[in-house]
Design a protein around this motif. Sequence first.
Motif, PDB file in Angstrom:
ATOM      1  N   LEU A  51       0.851  -1.187   0.000  1.00  0.00           N
ATOM      2  CA  LEU A  51       0.000   0.000   0.000  1.00  0.00           C
ATOM      3  C   LEU A  51       0.885   1.235   0.000  1.00  0.00           C
ATOM      4  O   LEU A  51       1.788   1.362   0.835  1.00  0.00           O
ATOM      5  CB  LEU A  51      -0.888   0.035   1.252  1.00  0.00           C
ATOM      6  N   ALA A  91      -2.078   6.305  -1.215  1.00  0.00           N
ATOM      7  CA  ALA A  91      -3.375   5.622  -1.292  1.00  0.00           C
ATOM      8  C   ALA A  91      -4.220   5.889  -0.055  1.00  0.00           C
ATOM      9  O   ALA A  91      -5.455   5.856  -0.118  1.00  0.00           O
ATOM     10  CB  ALA A  91      -3.166   4.122  -1.475  1.00  0.00           C
ATOM     11  N   THR A 108      -2.705   0.317  -6.241  1.00  0.00           N
ATOM     12  CA  THR A 108      -2.504   1.657  -6.787  1.00  0.00           C
ATOM     13  C   THR A 108      -3.844   2.352  -6.997  1.00  0.00           C
ATOM     14  O   THR A 108      -4.890   1.827  -6.628  1.00  0.00           O
ATOM     15  CB  THR A 108      -1.770   1.580  -8.154  1.00  0.00           C
ATOM     16  N   LYS A 109      -3.785   3.520  -7.631  1.00  0.00           N
ATOM     17  CA  LYS A 109      -5.000   4.263  -7.966  1.00  0.00           C
ATOM     18  C   LYS A 109      -5.411   4.033  -9.418  1.00  0.00           C
ATOM     19  O   LYS A 109      -6.395   4.604  -9.886  1.00  0.00           O
ATOM     20  CB  LYS A 109      -4.776   5.757  -7.730  1.00  0.00           C
ATOM     21  N   ASN A 118      -6.120  -1.726  -8.921  1.00  0.00           N
ATOM     22  CA  ASN A 118      -6.706  -0.520  -8.334  1.00  0.00           C
ATOM     23  C   ASN A 118      -7.415  -0.872  -7.023  1.00  0.00           C
ATOM     24  O   ASN A 118      -8.484  -1.481  -7.025  1.00  0.00           O
ATOM     25  CB  ASN A 118      -7.689   0.110  -9.326  1.00  0.00           C
ATOM     26  N   ASN A 164      -8.927   1.059  -5.066  1.00  0.00           N
ATOM     27  CA  ASN A 164     -10.127   1.868  -4.825  1.00  0.00           C
ATOM     28  C   ASN A 164     -11.395   1.233  -5.399  1.00  0.00           C
ATOM     29  O   ASN A 164     -12.505   1.646  -5.064  1.00  0.00           O
ATOM     30  CB  ASN A 164      -9.948   3.270  -5.412  1.00  0.00           C
TER      31      ASN A 164
END
Length: 243
Positions: A18, A22, A167-168, A221, A223
């Motif tokens: 992480l 993030a 990641t994003k 991702n 998110n």
Amino acid sequence: MDNAAQGKPVYKRILLKLSGEALMGDDAFGINRQVLQHMIEEIRSVLDLGVQIGIVVGGGNIFRGVALGATGMDRATGDYMGMLATVMNAMALQDCCRNNGIEARVQSALHIEQVAEPYIRGKALRHLRLGRVVIFAAGTGNPFMTTDTTAALRGAEVGADIVLKATKVDGIYTADPKKDPTATMYDEITFDHALRTNLKVMDATAFALCREQGLPIKVFNINKKGALRRVVLGEKEGTLVHS
């Protein structure tokens, strides 16, 4: 019937990387509680499958907030400050885990016994076998080493089946998708390709170490709701980097 359809994980032990960024969410710096809670829920969904989880966390959300004042600072000093930032993030993750009924331990490569266990490989393995989340803080304990390299190193040390780089973005692209609308995402690539084309997803040392140890990397991702669980079940999610 495949593993995903049966709800069976394809990995028994994972190392989740992480980034500090993030944890910020849309904030300028610091830790966003809603983002932190989302990550803990993602982690719980994988723990419920019986998967053992180690986590390496970065410190960019804290240290980059003070980096302007660190201009001209000795590199090693700055790196040690960054390591301390990762300890703060690890403590926040541990606290949120415990508030959600998840047993977690922080192991630090720097000796700060009042707030974290020292990193001891045997103890980390025991925690993992007992179903505890182990959060590895303070990088490798050495300057000039990134937390990506730490993730590769700890992943190899604890015998993880894969390093999951959260990641994003949805995965690794042929170019920066924000700058190039024609960029396409790879489903999978080799370590040699990643190193040859100088992909900036992880540093070269981390790629090289994982290649040497035969430890695959999945970039995805964090998110996206349920993404971590889908990765662990072997569903189509993110980009796989392998030998």
